[in-house]
Design a protein around this motif. Structure first.
Motif, short mmCIF file in Angstrom:
data_model
loop_
_atom_site.label_atom_id
_atom_site.label_comp_id
_atom_site.label_asym_id
_atom_site.label_seq_id
_atom_site.Cartn_x
_atom_site.Cartn_y
_atom_site.Cartn_z
N ARG A 20 0.85 -1.18 0.00
CA ARG A 20 0.00 0.00 0.00
C ARG A 20 0.88 1.23 0.00
N LEU A 141 -1.19 -3.01 7.87
CA LEU A 141 -1.80 -4.15 8.56
C LEU A 141 -1.11 -4.45 9.88
N GLY A 146 -7.02 -4.34 10.88
CA GLY A 146 -7.03 -5.05 9.61
C GLY A 146 -8.02 -4.45 8.64
N MET A 147 -8.04 -4.98 7.46
CA MET A 147 -8.96 -4.51 6.44
C MET A 147 -10.32 -5.15 6.63
N SER A 148 -11.36 -4.38 6.34
CA SER A 148 -12.71 -4.93 6.41
C SER A 148 -12.91 -5.91 5.26
N SER A 149 -13.95 -6.72 5.35
CA SER A 149 -14.20 -7.67 4.27
C SER A 149 -14.50 -6.92 2.97
N GLU A 151 -13.20 -4.01 2.04
CA GLU A 151 -11.91 -3.56 1.52
C GLU A 151 -11.16 -4.72 0.86
N CYS A 152 -11.19 -5.89 1.49
CA CYS A 152 -10.52 -7.06 0.93
C CYS A 152 -11.11 -7.44 -0.42
N VAL A 155 -9.99 -4.88 -3.02
CA VAL A 155 -8.59 -5.10 -3.39
C VAL A 155 -8.47 -6.31 -4.32
N LEU A 156 -9.07 -7.40 -3.96
CA LEU A 156 -8.98 -8.61 -4.78
C LEU A 156 -9.61 -8.42 -6.15
#
Length: 170
Positions: A20, A141, A146-149, A151-152, A155-156
């Motif tokens: 990031r 991180l 952590g990243m929220s679901s 955000e994940c 990103v993915l």
């Protein structure tokens, strides 16, 4: 925004590393196994690389390369210069590396960091890309929540789009 930093072996797949930087996330891809990439060998580079980039400081180091903040003297802008370890450049093959950088430099996608320039200085292969201020994803991180679901998933999704584009065009 997620930005895919396409390394020379991106089209071949391999280990992934998310980084990031500010509001951008970069994904680095290489074909080498990460345990084979760990090496603290110094990379000797001149103060001015290729007659154009004044090296200011090292901003990161991995098993494959060192990354330096530099000043692009021609365009008066800050850039990141990634210098590949000479032993890896030899094992990958100089011509192959430069050919793959040429392919990566042609990729134009909102989630792929552009390659501005590349070259070879005394056996050290390098490429130049935009410099982005900010902490790495690893640092974020480690230090914060952590990243929220959501955000994940975001990103993915961006990473998948960038990888699909890179595979289609390289």
């Amino acid at each position: 925004t997620v930005v895919l930093h396409v390394t020379p072996e991106a089209a071949q797949g391999g280990p992934l590393a998310l980084v990031r930087s500010g509001d951008r996330i970069a994904l680095s891809v290489s074909e080498r196994r990460l345990d084979l990439l760990v090496d603290d060998a110094d990379i000797a580079i001149p103060e001015i690389l290729g007659g154009r980039y004044r090296i200011e400081r090292e901003v990161g180091r991995g098993g494959m390369a060192g990354v330096y903040l530099a000043r692009d003297l021609k365009h008066s802008r800050s850039v990141a210069v990634k210098v590949i370890r000479p032993d890896l450049a030899r094992s990958l093959g100089r011509d192959r590396f430069l050919r793959e950088i040429e392919i990566a430099a042609r990729l134009r996608h909102p989630n792929i960091v552009p390659v501005y320039d590349s070259g070879d200085i005394e056996g050290a292969l390098y490429f130049v890309m935009p410099y982005e201020e900010g902490p790495s994803l690893r640092e974020r991180l480690r230090l914060g929540p952590g990243m929220s679901s959501g955000e994940c998933v975001s990103v993915l999704r961006d990473v998948a789009r960038a990888l699909a584009y890179a595979h289609e065009h390289g």
